[in-house]
Design a protein around this motif. Structure first.
Motif, PDB file in Angstrom:
ATOM      1  N   UNK A 146      -0.325  22.795  92.721  1.00  0.00           N
ATOM      2  CA  UNK A 146      -1.238  23.091  93.828  1.00  0.00           C
ATOM      3  C   UNK A 146      -2.690  22.775  93.491  1.00  0.00           C
ATOM      4  N   UNK A 147      -3.004  22.707  92.219  1.00  0.00           N
ATOM      5  CA  UNK A 147      -4.376  22.426  91.822  1.00  0.00           C
ATOM      6  C   UNK A 147      -4.419  21.894  90.401  1.00  0.00           C
ATOM      7  N   UNK A 148      -5.399  21.037  90.136  1.00  0.00           N
ATOM      8  CA  UNK A 148      -5.589  20.430  88.822  1.00  0.00           C
ATOM      9  C   UNK A 148      -7.037  20.654  88.400  1.00  0.00           C
ATOM     10  N   UNK A 149      -7.226  21.150  87.171  1.00  0.00           N
ATOM     11  CA  UNK A 149      -8.569  21.382  86.632  1.00  0.00           C
ATOM     12  C   UNK A 149      -8.672  20.628  85.308  1.00  0.00           C
ATOM     13  N   UNK A 150      -9.137  19.380  85.332  1.00  0.00           N
ATOM     14  CA  UNK A 150      -9.246  18.589  84.104  1.00  0.00           C
ATOM     15  C   UNK A 150     -10.468  18.980  83.267  1.00  0.00           C
ATOM     16  N   UNK A 151     -10.513  18.419  82.066  1.00  0.00           N
ATOM     17  CA  UNK A 151     -11.709  18.491  81.215  1.00  0.00           C
ATOM     18  C   UNK A 151     -12.827  17.687  81.854  1.00  0.00           C
ATOM     19  N   UNK A 152     -14.072  18.064  81.549  1.00  0.00           N
ATOM     20  CA  UNK A 152     -15.222  17.254  81.962  1.00  0.00           C
ATOM     21  C   UNK A 152     -16.340  17.411  80.940  1.00  0.00           C
TER      22      UNK A 152
END
Length: 347
Positions: free
Chosen positions: A106-112
């Motif tokens: 439902x959601x993706x939170x990658x590195x930044x």
């Protein structure tokens, strides 16, 4: 007995990675209990596939990286490729997921590269968009772990600049700090970081900050007059004053002594009760969300395959003994995650 109503569940914090990419993980050594594939198949086994589990939000897994791009961004972008394959139902053989699993993501939170500033963020996020392809709409925010970084990192001008940029773009920032291992200064910096990120910014452009794992307090401390508990409690109320901050009810097994996390559900709840009371008082049920921190939650838990279910049972006990209403429980189990991460699919 805890309530057994089948409220819809969104697991707001899990990590996934295929065995073919273990060498890209900054923390992974052959001796690590997590040094093996953790994909959808393993997650399904861990959860028991409950019918009310709507899906999960993926959090980056600390791939090897450095701030200078684009070479330093290669492996975090490989992780975006991996999540695209999951989210768009395009599995590779041996990666532990299959066609039909994509709806769970439902959601993706990658590195930044948050400390690198706005210009670097613009370039990096454009690369994420290109690599995410059809899964780009599931990218809800970004994380840069500060729990193991030097003092002052969260307060640097470029770091704050990046947070403000994320706010203008509608991205969430997942905040990972660690009072237990890092010290109370991390709590103090986190509070100041939020203030600086929001100061002078219009309400609609303030970045949403989702705080991971209760900020990792030392859960061997049961004395509410202990200085470390007081420092943590004060920070939670300071953070909770801001309407754009949310708290994940997650990650607690990692901060508990083995004797506690391998105790009964009631024993775990009793040990956590002072902390849970503070979180509910500081954030309210409408800004608290369930998260498992799978597979990290399995480390040190006897019968590790049951760790996800055990944490779920602890949260159920909390909701029952706190006499939370149906509305409050719906928010904790899924509604808060939908709100914080703007998950349109279930709204």
């Amino acid at each position: 007995m805890a309530s057994s109503k089948p409220y819809p569940i969104i697991d707001s914090h899990i990590h996934l990675y295929p065995s073919s990419e273990l060498s890209t993980l900054a923390w992974c050594t052959p001796a690590s209990p997590l040094s093996k594939q953790h994909s959808i198949a393993e997650y399904a086994t861990a959860t028991g596939r409950p019918s009310n589990l709507e899906g999960f939000i993926f959090l980056e897994t600390d791939r090897k990286s450095h701030l200078d791009g684009p070479e330093g961004w290669d492996l975090p972008l490989v992780e975006v490729d991996w999540l695209r394959r999951i989210a768009t139902d395009q599995p590779k053989e041996g990666e532990g997921h299959e066609v039909g699993n994509g709806k769970l993501c439902l959601g993706i939170v990658p590195w930044a590269p948050v400390p690198a500033g706005e210009e670097a963020m613009e370039k990096y996020v454009k690369a994420v968009e290109e690599r995410a392809g059809a899964a780009w709409g599931k990218v809800k925010g970004f994380r840069y772990l500060v729990q193991d970084k030097a003092k002052g990192t969260m307060l640097e001008g470029k770091f704050i600049q990046s947070l403000r940029w994320m706010g203008r773009r509608g991205f969430v920032f997942d905040l990972g700090v660690d009072q237990h291992s890092g010290g109370k200064w991390q709590l103090e910096e986190a509070c100041e970081m939020v203030n600086r990120a929001h100061e002078g910014v219009k309400e609609g452009e303030r970045v949403t900050i989702v705080i991971n794992h209760l900020c990792k307090p030392d859960l061997s401390v049961y004395n509410e007059t202990d200085p470390s508990f007081i420092a943590w409690r004060n920070a939670m109320f300071r953070l909770g004053k801001n309407s754009k901050t949310y708290m994940k009810l997650s990650g607690c097994f990692s901060e508990m002594p083995d004797s506690v996390k391998n105790g009964s559900i009631l024993e775990i709840f009793i040990a956590l009760q002072p902390y849970l009371a503070v979180i509910l008082g500081a954030f309210g049920s409408f800004r608290v969300m369930f998260g498992s921190d799978w597979p990290v939650c399995t480390v040190g838990v006897e019968g590790a395959d049951g760790a996800w279910k055990k944490w779920k049972a602890v949260v159920e006990k909390f909701c029952y003994l706190a006499s939370l209403s149906d509305e409050d429980q719906i928010m904790i189990w899924s509604g808060t995650a939908i709100k914080a991460y703007a998950i349109e699919e279930l709204m």
